[in-house]
Design a protein around this motif. Structure first.
Motif, PDB file in Angstrom:
ATOM      1  N   UNK A 285       2.052  -0.206 -11.044  1.00  0.00           N
ATOM      2  CA  UNK A 285       2.087   0.348  -9.694  1.00  0.00           C
ATOM      3  C   UNK A 285       1.391  -0.564  -8.695  1.00  0.00           C
ATOM      4  N   UNK A 286       0.353  -1.240  -9.118  1.00  0.00           N
ATOM      5  CA  UNK A 286      -0.304  -2.210  -8.234  1.00  0.00           C
ATOM      6  C   UNK A 286       0.700  -3.274  -7.791  1.00  0.00           C
ATOM      7  N   UNK A 287       1.503  -3.774  -8.738  1.00  0.00           N
ATOM      8  CA  UNK A 287       2.517  -4.772  -8.395  1.00  0.00           C
ATOM      9  C   UNK A 287       3.591  -4.190  -7.478  1.00  0.00           C
ATOM     10  N   UNK A 288       4.035  -2.977  -7.787  1.00  0.00           N
ATOM     11  CA  UNK A 288       5.088  -2.351  -6.987  1.00  0.00           C
ATOM     12  C   UNK A 288       4.637  -2.165  -5.546  1.00  0.00           C
ATOM     13  N   UNK A 289       3.462  -1.564  -5.364  1.00  0.00           N
ATOM     14  CA  UNK A 289       2.964  -1.294  -4.010  1.00  0.00           C
ATOM     15  C   UNK A 289       2.729  -2.591  -3.246  1.00  0.00           C
ATOM     16  N   UNK A 290       2.141  -3.571  -3.902  1.00  0.00           N
ATOM     17  CA  UNK A 290       1.883  -4.857  -3.259  1.00  0.00           C
ATOM     18  C   UNK A 290       3.174  -5.485  -2.753  1.00  0.00           C
ATOM     19  N   UNK A 291       4.218  -5.480  -3.592  1.00  0.00           N
ATOM     20  CA  UNK A 291       5.474  -6.123  -3.211  1.00  0.00           C
ATOM     21  C   UNK A 291       6.287  -5.274  -2.239  1.00  0.00           C
ATOM     22  N   UNK A 292       6.163  -3.961  -2.305  1.00  0.00           N
ATOM     23  CA  UNK A 292       6.833  -3.123  -1.305  1.00  0.00           C
ATOM     24  C   UNK A 292       6.240  -3.365   0.075  1.00  0.00           C
ATOM     25  N   UNK A 293       4.928  -3.439   0.163  1.00  0.00           N
ATOM     26  CA  UNK A 293       4.288  -3.699   1.452  1.00  0.00           C
ATOM     27  C   UNK A 293       4.635  -5.097   1.962  1.00  0.00           C
ATOM     28  N   UNK A 294       4.778  -6.035   1.046  1.00  0.00           N
ATOM     29  CA  UNK A 294       5.112  -7.403   1.426  1.00  0.00           C
ATOM     30  C   UNK A 294       6.559  -7.519   1.896  1.00  0.00           C
ATOM     31  N   UNK A 295       7.457  -6.812   1.232  1.00  0.00           N
ATOM     32  CA  UNK A 295       8.892  -6.978   1.492  1.00  0.00           C
ATOM     33  C   UNK A 295       9.423  -6.054   2.576  1.00  0.00           C
ATOM     34  N   UNK A 296       8.707  -4.959   2.835  1.00  0.00           N
ATOM     35  CA  UNK A 296       9.187  -4.014   3.840  1.00  0.00           C
ATOM     36  C   UNK A 296       9.941  -2.832   3.274  1.00  0.00           C
ATOM     37  N   UNK A 297      10.077  -2.741   1.951  1.00  0.00           N
ATOM     38  CA  UNK A 297      10.663  -1.540   1.342  1.00  0.00           C
ATOM     39  C   UNK A 297       9.761  -0.355   1.661  1.00  0.00           C
ATOM     40  N   UNK A 298      10.334   0.761   2.113  1.00  0.00           N
ATOM     41  CA  UNK A 298       9.512   1.800   2.719  1.00  0.00           C
ATOM     42  C   UNK A 298       9.308   3.047   1.878  1.00  0.00           C
ATOM     43  N   UNK A 299      10.197   3.374   0.946  1.00  0.00           N
ATOM     44  CA  UNK A 299      10.120   4.661   0.258  1.00  0.00           C
ATOM     45  C   UNK A 299       9.897   4.466  -1.229  1.00  0.00           C
ATOM     46  N   UNK A 300       8.873   5.121  -1.751  1.00  0.00           N
ATOM     47  CA  UNK A 300       8.515   5.039  -3.167  1.00  0.00           C
ATOM     48  C   UNK A 300       8.531   6.432  -3.779  1.00  0.00           C
ATOM     49  N   UNK A 301       9.338   6.614  -4.821  1.00  0.00           N
ATOM     50  CA  UNK A 301       9.407   7.866  -5.565  1.00  0.00           C
ATOM     51  C   UNK A 301       8.851   7.624  -6.954  1.00  0.00           C
ATOM     52  N   UNK A 302       7.887   8.447  -7.356  1.00  0.00           N
ATOM     53  CA  UNK A 302       7.111   8.188  -8.571  1.00  0.00           C
ATOM     54  C   UNK A 302       7.170   9.383  -9.510  1.00  0.00           C
ATOM     55  N   UNK A 303       7.373   9.119 -10.803  1.00  0.00           N
ATOM     56  CA  UNK A 303       7.277  10.161 -11.820  1.00  0.00           C
ATOM     57  C   UNK A 303       5.872  10.119 -12.419  1.00  0.00           C
TER      58      UNK A 303
END
Length: 206
Positions: free
Chosen positions: A85-103
């Motif tokens: 999740x650290x990698x996902x959030x870091x790269x989403x903030x970097x790339x501009x992807x805005x919506x994260x759905x988590x199980x």
């Protein structure tokens, strides 16, 4: 939407991929092994979600992420989900992807009260103690991010067919099971609504 799915080789993840395609989304998956065949429309990237460079390759041009990764041996201490999740959030903030759905899972934080007494006393502190601790840390990373997020906390997952009967539990309600198919449908539906942004929810069939 352009959607990146993590955990696509798992039971829930595969159903999420199928549902997202059926709903007209463009799906990318990041998998460690291309051992399962995916529909031709799916963009398959072989890599490791624990490696930030692999996540960066997969995240390119994505608008949303659905994370369905689950570790093995849920009773053992682990850091798999928080590290990914650290990698996902870091790269989403970097790339501009805005919506994260988590199980996540019922039993994390206040959702513990949604479970039966025997589940709280006998299952959470024993069989699930490792994975609950990891998911708790993972959720903290999500909450501290600057993106839109929704956390689903399902109880026991079953392999039955979708029932179209999914309930979000209130504070005093309890629940027991949900089918993976219903969880997948609910997650994909959240790509098209902002009803639960910024919330962690326990979702059940009954």
């Amino acid at each position: 939407m352009k959607v990146l799915v993590f955990g696509a080789n798992g039971k829930t993840g595969r159903l999420v991929v199928d549902r997202a395609i059926a709903s007209g989304h463009e799906v990318t998956v990041l998998v460690r092994h291309a051992s399962l065949s995916f529909p031709a429309s799916v963009r398959v990237i072989v890599g490791d979600a624990l490696k930030i460079m692999d996540v960066r390759r997969a995240m390119n041009c994505q608008e949303a992420v659905i994370e369905c990764i689950g570790g093995n041996a849920p009773w053992m201490a682990q850091t798999l989900e928080r590290n990914i999740m650290h990698n996902i959030v870091t790269l989403m903030e970097e790339s501009g992807a805005r919506l994260l759905l988590v199980v996540s899972a019922m039993g994390v934080a206040e959702s513990k009260s949604h479970s039966s007494w025997w589940y709280r006393l006998l299952v959470l502190p024993t069989f699930l103690r490792g994975v609950i601790a990891d998911k708790t840390a993972m959720e903290a990373i999500v909450r501290q991010s600057q993106i839109d997020w929704v956390i689903a906390r399902p109880p026991i997952l079953t392999d039955g067919t979708a029932t179209a009967k999914v309930h979000v539990l209130g504070k005093t309600q309890t629940g027991h099971v949900i089918t993976r198919a219903d969880l997948a449908v609910w997650l994909v539906e959240q790509l098209e609504t902002k009803a639960y942004i910024g919330q962690a929810l326990t979702i059940v069939n009954s």
